[in-house]
Design an enzyme around this catalytic site. Sequence first.
Site, PDB file in Angstrom:
ATOM      1  N   PHE A 172       0.847  -1.195   0.000  1.00  0.00           N
ATOM      2  CA  PHE A 172       0.000   0.000   0.000  1.00  0.00           C
ATOM      3  C   PHE A 172       0.884   1.247   0.000  1.00  0.00           C
ATOM      4  CE2 PHE A 172      -2.934   3.113   1.853  1.00  0.00           C
ATOM      5  CZ  PHE A 172      -4.041   2.898   1.046  1.00  0.00           C
TER       6      PHE A 172
ATOM      7  N   ASP B 280       1.521  -5.123   8.439  1.00  0.00           N
ATOM      8  CA  ASP B 280       0.325  -4.296   8.285  1.00  0.00           C
ATOM      9  C   ASP B 280      -0.862  -5.237   8.080  1.00  0.00           C
ATOM     10  OD1 ASP B 280      -1.749  -2.639   7.495  1.00  0.00           O
ATOM     11  OD2 ASP B 280      -0.523  -1.420   6.154  1.00  0.00           O
TER      12      ASP B 280
ATOM     13  N   TYR C 284     -11.486   0.736  10.172  1.00  0.00           N
ATOM     14  CA  TYR C 284     -12.697   1.156   9.457  1.00  0.00           C
ATOM     15  C   TYR C 284     -13.092   0.210   8.336  1.00  0.00           C
ATOM     16  CZ  TYR C 284      -8.804   3.496   7.035  1.00  0.00           C
ATOM     17  OH  TYR C 284      -7.603   3.774   6.438  1.00  0.00           O
ATOM     18  N   LYS C 285     -12.349  -0.883   8.162  1.00  0.00           N
ATOM     19  CA  LYS C 285     -12.711  -1.873   7.147  1.00  0.00           C
ATOM     20  C   LYS C 285     -13.576  -2.951   7.803  1.00  0.00           C
ATOM     21  CE  LYS C 285      -8.296  -0.970   4.804  1.00  0.00           C
ATOM     22  NZ  LYS C 285      -8.800  -0.032   3.799  1.00  0.00           N
TER      23      LYS C 285
ATOM     24  N   ARG D   5     -12.245  -4.019  -7.265  1.00  0.00           N
ATOM     25  CA  ARG D   5     -12.151  -4.889  -6.098  1.00  0.00           C
ATOM     26  C   ARG D   5     -13.555  -5.207  -5.596  1.00  0.00           C
ATOM     27  NH1 ARG D   5      -8.119  -2.674  -1.552  1.00  0.00           N
ATOM     28  NH2 ARG D   5      -9.783  -1.117  -1.486  1.00  0.00           N
TER      29      ARG D   5
END
Length: 424
Positions: free
Chosen positions: A129, A206, A231-232, A380
């Site tokens: 990322f 991560d 928040y996922k 995605r």
Amino acid sequence: MIGSTLAARAADLDTADPLAHHRKLFLGADGVQSYLDGNSLGRPLASTVDSLTAFVEEQWGGRLIRGWDEGWLELPQRIGDQLGRVTLGADAGQCIVADSTSVLLYKLARAAVAARPDRTEIVIDRDNFPTDRFIVEGIAQERGLTLRWIDVAYDGGATPADVAAAVGPQTALVLLSHVAYRSGFIADIPAITAVAHDAGALVLWDLSHSVGSVPAELDAWGVDFAAGCSYKYLNGGPGAPAWAYVAQCHLATLDQPILGWLGSADPFAMGSAYQPADGIRRLVSGTPPILGMLAMREMLNLIEESGMPAVRRKSELLTAFAVEAVDERLATYGVVLASPRTASERGGHITIDHPAFSAMVPELWRDGVIPDYRNPDGIRLGLSPLSTSFAEVAVAVDAIAARLESAGRDTADSRPHSGPSTGG
């Protein structure tokens, strides 16, 4: 209309899903037929509305400043301990909620290279990322270090062999993602961690794209440091605070770079010199974001009730059905799967590629089908196990197929036609 076989299979899978009853606990949205972006922003739980309202009215509004002495200051570590127990395989005292993912990754990466002062290299993969890559680039510039880049397969991620080829006597830190943000590939944490340790390096993982969807066993795997967002799959809401894990063996010597008053041994002494707190609290810098972590606690309660093995099983079934649907409905239009085909090798999302997807995603969103787009050509499909139905997957794949079919007809209609042949 959805292909009847695909729709029927989705209905059967939803009927057989032992976690299906949890979907009604999440808030919906008018006009949304299919929400497949829970790997970027999870739906809120309806109970979050009540818990936030109660906190504002009864604690913030009722207790005012007294709330800090009545439990608010301990909340980041209490939720951290629950997170560790429920999703990370971590004993108490090693996890805490604080800051953003970027800030925590910086703190941990900086602490790791400080713990290896005689080493000069950081290892990271090129497809990690952007935040992870940018942070180690900055640290390398700041400390005069060298980055060793790992090139990975577009539909995969870093392997133990890749890491073994990159580490050496100068490696201070290896920074990788448990689940690759683009492909969904699951890295072999225990094997890679062992390879790095054999080279004398520390490892920072991560877990932003895995926590709450893919189980972890950080203590058993020998992980040094980890961090991730909430928040996922933890449904903490936009901008919710992140969390960090520091193995017990590193807590006493952790030398994090952002020294703040609440990470000190006695914050309210207002002393003239910094003395770090004992334990995980030394990773804290400023005042904890209390409101931002309440929604995360609601989701952790639900995950604990469901159990991570059941959550993972549902995740594997969802992605398997998505791959099957893509093969059945989209492959004929040139759509390519850019994720592992084996369920045990991928996390909670898959990526599919086609040149038309960049222009298509805004149209899908307009019509209430919501995946997300990642450059250069990827959609995605993010499948949050406790809130996503199999029917939503079928709806999204059918919507994509309909647009590709329509584009194909338009292209065919625009081609010049030859006249009728005359036999001779």
